[in-house]
Design a protein around this motif. Structure first.
Motif, short mmCIF file in Angstrom:
data_model
loop_
_atom_site.label_atom_id
_atom_site.label_comp_id
_atom_site.label_asym_id
_atom_site.label_seq_id
_atom_site.Cartn_x
_atom_site.Cartn_y
_atom_site.Cartn_z
N GLU A 58 1.06 -1.14 0.02
CA GLU A 58 0.08 0.10 0.02
C GLU A 58 0.86 1.32 -0.03
O GLU A 58 0.65 2.04 -0.74
CB GLU A 58 -0.95 -0.10 1.10
CG GLU A 58 -2.03 1.12 1.21
CD GLU A 58 -2.86 0.93 2.43
OE1 GLU A 58 -3.38 2.06 2.69
OE2 GLU A 58 -3.17 0.11 2.79
N ASP A 59 1.84 1.47 1.06
CA ASP A 59 2.64 2.60 1.13
C ASP A 59 4.21 2.27 0.76
O ASP A 59 4.88 3.36 0.74
CB ASP A 59 2.56 3.33 2.61
CG ASP A 59 1.11 3.73 2.62
OD1 ASP A 59 0.40 4.10 1.65
OD2 ASP A 59 0.56 3.60 3.91
N THR A 60 4.54 1.05 0.68
CA THR A 60 5.73 0.83 0.45
C THR A 60 6.02 -0.13 -0.80
O THR A 60 5.37 -0.75 -1.38
CB THR A 60 6.52 -0.07 1.57
OG1 THR A 60 5.67 -1.32 1.87
CG2 THR A 60 6.39 0.75 2.83
N VAL A 61 7.32 -0.18 -1.31
CA VAL A 61 7.78 -1.22 -2.37
C VAL A 61 8.86 -1.87 -1.82
O VAL A 61 9.91 -0.99 -1.15
CB VAL A 61 8.11 -0.30 -3.61
CG1 VAL A 61 6.84 0.29 -4.39
CG2 VAL A 61 9.09 0.86 -3.50
N LEU A 62 9.16 -3.13 -2.25
CA LEU A 62 10.22 -4.10 -1.95
C LEU A 62 11.25 -3.86 -3.09
O LEU A 62 10.84 -4.26 -4.25
CB LEU A 62 9.83 -5.28 -1.33
CG LEU A 62 11.01 -6.23 -1.33
CD1 LEU A 62 12.03 -5.77 0.11
CD2 LEU A 62 10.81 -7.89 -1.24
N LEU A 63 12.40 -3.26 -3.21
CA LEU A 63 13.47 -3.33 -4.31
C LEU A 63 14.61 -4.08 -4.22
O LEU A 63 15.11 -4.28 -3.15
CB LEU A 63 13.76 -1.75 -4.39
CG LEU A 63 12.70 -0.65 -4.40
CD1 LEU A 63 13.34 0.85 -4.47
CD2 LEU A 63 11.84 -0.68 -5.63
N GLU A 64 15.02 -4.79 -5.26
CA GLU A 64 16.15 -5.56 -5.44
C GLU A 64 17.05 -4.50 -5.79
O GLU A 64 17.23 -4.04 -7.31
CB GLU A 64 15.89 -6.69 -6.19
CG GLU A 64 17.27 -7.45 -6.41
CD GLU A 64 17.12 -8.80 -6.93
OE1 GLU A 64 17.86 -9.82 -6.64
OE2 GLU A 64 16.24 -8.70 -7.92
N VAL A 65 18.20 -4.34 -4.98
CA VAL A 65 19.11 -2.99 -5.39
C VAL A 65 20.50 -3.70 -6.02
O VAL A 65 21.17 -2.94 -6.57
CB VAL A 65 19.49 -2.10 -4.18
CG1 VAL A 65 18.42 -1.42 -3.63
CG2 VAL A 65 19.97 -2.80 -2.99
N ALA A 66 20.59 -5.01 -5.68
CA ALA A 66 21.72 -5.64 -6.24
C ALA A 66 21.19 -7.06 -6.20
O ALA A 66 20.19 -7.62 -5.70
CB ALA A 66 22.78 -5.63 -5.63
N ASP A 67 21.95 -8.29 -6.90
CA ASP A 67 21.54 -9.31 -6.96
C ASP A 67 21.31 -9.99 -5.54
O ASP A 67 22.45 -10.08 -4.70
CB ASP A 67 22.44 -10.23 -7.74
CG ASP A 67 22.59 -10.07 -8.98
OD1 ASP A 67 21.36 -9.64 -9.63
OD2 ASP A 67 23.39 -10.29 -9.77
#
Length: 154
Positions: A58-67
C-alpha cells in the motif's frame, strides 16, 4: 473600493490559483506514475538509485538493489518508472561514452608499471635529498670544485 486598488489583489489571487493548480497536477501525475509500479519494473528512486521492484504494498515497495539484496522503500521514494530497455542500458553502463577512460583502483597507471609492488616502489622512489657537495668523488674533490675539508664561501 476603487478598481485600481482591486487589480493587484485580483492578479495575486489568480497567480496563486494557477500555481496551486499546476502543483496539484504534478502531484497527480507522480501518484499515477507510482501506481503504475509493478513487480519486475525498473525504477529510479528520488535519491538516484536504480533498482527492480519485487513487491508492491500500500505505502511501500520492496526493491532489489543488487542481486539478492532487497530493501523496503516508501512509494513516495520512486522518482521515475523506467521501461526495460532504458533500465538495462543504464545499469549495464551503456550510457557511458566509448572514449571515457576507466579510472584504475590503484596508482599503477601513474607509474607505467602494470603491476607495481612495494619493493619496486622503494627501489624507484627515493625521497631523501643527497647533497652532492657532501659526497666527494674518487679524487678527493667534491663536485663543486673544493677539496675535502676545504671551507669555501657560499
Amino acid at each position: 473600493m476603487d478598481p485600481v486598488t482591486l487589480l493587484p489583489i485580483i492578479v495575486l489571487v489568480g497567480a496563486m490559483f494557477l500555481l496551486t493548480r499546476s502543483a496539484k497536477k504534478k502531484q497527480q501525475q507522480a501518484a499515477q506514475m507510482r501506481d503504475q509500479v509493478q513487480p519486475g519494473t525498473g525504477i529510479r528512486t528520488i535519491g538516484g538509485m536504480y533498482a527492480i521492484v519485487k513487491e508492491v504494498h500500500e505505502d511501500t515497495v520492496l526493491l532489489e538493489v543488487a542481486d539478492g539484496v532487497h530493501a523496503v522503500y516508501a512509494k513516495n521514494a520512486v522518482g521515475a518508472v523506467l521501461d526495460d530497455e532504458e533500465y538495462q542500458r543504464i545499469v549495464s553502463g551503456g550510457d557511458r561514452a566509448i572514449d571515457t577512460p576507466v579510472v584504475p583502483d590503484d596508482a599503477s597507471s601513474l607509474t607505467g608499471d602494470p603491476v607495481a609492488t612495494d619493493a619496486d616502489a622503494e627501489k624507484k622512489l627515493d625521497l631523501g635529498k643527497k647533497s652532492e657537495a657532501a659526497e666527494p668523488d674518487a679524487g678527493g674533490e667534491s663536485t663543486d670544485g673544493r677539496t675535502e675539508g676545504e671551507a669555501g664561501e657560499k
